[in-house]
Write a protein that holds these residues in place. Structure first.
Motif, PDB file in Angstrom:
ATOM      1  N   LYS A 164       0.845  -1.195   0.000  1.00 25.93           N
ATOM      2  CA  LYS A 164       0.000   0.000   0.000  1.00 25.93           C
ATOM      3  C   LYS A 164       0.878   1.242   0.000  1.00 25.93           C
ATOM      4  O   LYS A 164       1.898   1.282   0.690  1.00 25.93           O
ATOM      5  CB  LYS A 164      -0.892  -0.001   1.246  1.00 25.93           C
ATOM      6  CG  LYS A 164      -1.839   1.168   1.358  1.00 25.93           C
ATOM      7  CD  LYS A 164      -2.671   1.069   2.634  1.00 25.93           C
ATOM      8  CE  LYS A 164      -3.538   2.304   2.809  1.00 25.93           C
ATOM      9  NZ  LYS A 164      -4.251   2.284   4.083  1.00 25.93           N
ATOM     10  N   THR A 173       0.474   5.533   0.431  1.00 27.22           N
ATOM     11  CA  THR A 173      -0.386   6.667   0.767  1.00 27.22           C
ATOM     12  C   THR A 173       0.403   7.943   0.508  1.00 27.22           C
ATOM     13  O   THR A 173       1.510   8.110   1.041  1.00 27.22           O
ATOM     14  CB  THR A 173      -0.796   6.611   2.257  1.00 27.22           C
ATOM     15  OG1 THR A 173      -1.402   5.347   2.517  1.00 27.22           O
ATOM     16  CG2 THR A 173      -1.783   7.721   2.585  1.00 27.22           C
ATOM     17  N   LYS A 174      -0.165   8.808  -0.314  1.00 25.16           N
ATOM     18  CA  LYS A 174       0.510  10.037  -0.740  1.00 25.16           C
ATOM     19  C   LYS A 174       1.862   9.688  -1.335  1.00 25.16           C
ATOM     20  O   LYS A 174       2.010   8.678  -1.983  1.00 25.16           O
ATOM     21  CB  LYS A 174       0.609  11.037   0.411  1.00 25.16           C
ATOM     22  CG  LYS A 174      -0.727  11.542   0.914  1.00 25.16           C
ATOM     23  CD  LYS A 174      -0.528  12.627   1.941  1.00 25.16           C
ATOM     24  CE  LYS A 174      -1.868  13.145   2.421  1.00 25.16           C
ATOM     25  NZ  LYS A 174      -1.698  14.239   3.384  1.00 25.16           N
TER      26      LYS A 174
END
Length: 129
Positions: free
Chosen positions: A81, A83-84
Motif C-alpha cells: 500500500k 499513501t501520498k
C-alpha cells in the motif's frame, strides 16, 4: 541484469537511475524500491544518502547494516500500500514486505515506512509505529 525491486524491469531502466542520481526519484514508492535494491546490492552509501538526516544511521550502524545485508539472501519485495508520496506531496508512506533468507530460514520485514522531502529529494524517515 534484472532489477531486484521488480522482476519485470532491468536494473538499468529502474533503480540504477536512482542509485546514480537520487534527485531523479519522483515518489516515495520509487525511493522505497530503490532502497530495497540498495540493500540487495549492499549499496550502503545510497542507503545513507536516501535516509533522512535526523534518523540516519551512525557510522557504526552503517557498518553493521552492510555486514548484515551481505550475510542474507534477498528473495523478493512486495509493495502492499502507498499513501501520498507523489510529486505533489511532501510526505508519504509505503507498506511493504521484503523477504530474505538468513541461516536457512525465510524471514520477512513487514513495515509501513514514512518518507518525506529533504534537500529537494525523497528520503526515508523511518518505520511508523
Amino acid at each position: 541484469m534484472q532489477c531486484p525491486c521488480n522482476i519485470d524491469a532491468t536494473y538499468s531502466d529502474c533503480c540504477q537511475k536512482a542509485h546514480q542520481n537520487i534527485e531523479s526519484v519522483l515518489s516515495a514508492q520509487a525511493l522505497m524500491r530503490s532502497r530495497y535494491s540498495a540493500f540487495v546490492l549492499a549499496n550502503i552509501d545510497y542507503l545513507q544518502k536516501s535516509h533522512h538526516s535526523k534518523t540516519r544511521p551512525s557510522k557504526k550502524e552503517k557498518r553493521d547494516i552492510e555486514k548484515w545485508t551481505k550475510s542474507v539472501k534477498w528473495l523478493k519485495l512486495e509493495v502492499l500500500k502507498t499513501t501520498k508520496g507523489t510529486t505533489t506531496d511532501a510526505e508519504g508512506t509505503v507498506e511493504f514486505k521484503a523477504f530474505f533468507m538468513e541461516n536457512g530460514s525465510i524471514n520477512v520485514i513487514h513495515e509501513n515506512s514514512s518518507f518525506s522531502i529533504e534537500n529537494n529529494h525523497w528520503v526515508y524517515v523511518g518505520a511508523q509505529e
